[in-house]
Write a protein that holds these residues in place. Sequence first.
Motif, short mmCIF file in Angstrom:
data_model
loop_
_atom_site.label_atom_id
_atom_site.label_comp_id
_atom_site.label_asym_id
_atom_site.label_seq_id
_atom_site.Cartn_x
_atom_site.Cartn_y
_atom_site.Cartn_z
N VAL A 1 1.81 -3.21 6.29
CA VAL A 1 2.02 -4.65 6.10
C VAL A 1 1.70 -5.01 4.65
O VAL A 1 0.63 -4.67 4.14
CB VAL A 1 1.12 -5.46 7.06
N PRO A 2 2.60 -5.70 3.96
CA PRO A 2 2.33 -6.05 2.56
C PRO A 2 1.20 -7.07 2.44
O PRO A 2 0.97 -7.87 3.34
CB PRO A 2 3.67 -6.62 2.08
N LEU A 3 0.53 -7.03 1.31
CA LEU A 3 -0.54 -7.98 1.02
C LEU A 3 0.06 -9.11 0.19
O LEU A 3 0.69 -8.86 -0.84
CB LEU A 3 -1.66 -7.29 0.26
N LEU A 4 -0.15 -10.34 0.61
CA LEU A 4 0.37 -11.48 -0.13
C LEU A 4 -0.58 -12.65 0.00
O LEU A 4 -1.41 -12.70 0.91
CB LEU A 4 1.77 -11.87 0.37
N GLY A 5 -0.47 -13.59 -0.94
CA GLY A 5 -1.32 -14.77 -0.92
C GLY A 5 -2.47 -14.67 -1.88
O GLY A 5 -2.92 -13.58 -2.26
N ALA A 6 -2.99 -15.82 -2.27
CA ALA A 6 -3.99 -15.90 -3.35
C ALA A 6 -5.43 -15.71 -2.88
O ALA A 6 -6.34 -15.79 -3.71
CB ALA A 6 -3.87 -17.27 -4.04
N PHE A 7 -5.66 -15.44 -1.61
CA PHE A 7 -7.03 -15.45 -1.14
C PHE A 7 -7.93 -14.37 -1.74
O PHE A 7 -9.11 -14.64 -1.99
CB PHE A 7 -7.06 -15.40 0.39
N PRO A 8 -7.47 -13.15 -2.01
CA PRO A 8 -8.36 -12.21 -2.72
C PRO A 8 -8.80 -12.75 -4.08
O PRO A 8 -9.98 -12.61 -4.45
CB PRO A 8 -7.49 -10.96 -2.85
N GLY B 1 0.82 -1.20 0.00
CA GLY B 1 0.00 0.00 0.00
C GLY B 1 0.85 1.26 0.00
O GLY B 1 0.48 2.27 -0.61
N ASP B 2 1.99 1.19 0.66
CA ASP B 2 2.89 2.35 0.70
C ASP B 2 3.42 2.66 -0.70
O ASP B 2 3.54 3.83 -1.09
CB ASP B 2 4.06 2.08 1.64
#
Length: 228
Positions: free
Chosen positions: A138-145, A59-60
């Motif tokens: 906090v970075p966004l990671l992973g396939a859940f979205p 997000g940053d």
Amino acid sequence: MQSDHNASPVNPLPPVVVALFLMMAGVELAFSLGARGIVGGPGAIGWRLEAIQTYAFSGDILDWMLATGQYPVRHLMRFVTYPFVHGSFSHAMFACVMLLALGKMVGEALGQMATLAIFVVSGIGGALAYGLALNDPVPLLGAFPSIYGLIGAFTYLLWLRLGQMGAQQIRAFSLIGILLGIQLVFGLFFGSGNDWLADVAGFAVGFASSVALVPGGLARLLDRVRRD
């Protein structure tokens, strides 16, 4: 009645779902083997962290791009690479299982290209919601979205089917309700980040995308809204 003795006992997975699964599982396998020193030498221990720094959505960084008007490819690619980087083996395993189950159902109903499109645009939509609505470092990671996008597509297909059967269409949203309830319980007991917002946004994008991808879906939805 004759039966085909050469037929497969299970329906094959759509190739695009297999490809996505292999990409996710392959990346996680490399991280896990590297962390145990099986491949890559001593430097492999930090592969996961390096991948998060390079490929996870930030997000940053989105704020920086919007403020400066600069959109380098190395940062834009984060919108489509973060679903393939997970925080742990269990995180990736759960995502892979859900991808296979939901990808099979959506792929058989809508086709491979539509399934891939939903996976990609839902991930992008989830990242945008996470980056624009929150100020979370906090970075966004992973396939859940992206997977929640497939849940959104499955929900729309079920919504249509229930309507054809004359049943209560609100029942189509039971799966997303259960999943969000589970997330809430886990968050209360074990703590949770803000990535649930990306999941919900992914679901909404997947549902909306399916309206356009299902033949006659938009006209059917407008007719339903007018009658209500």
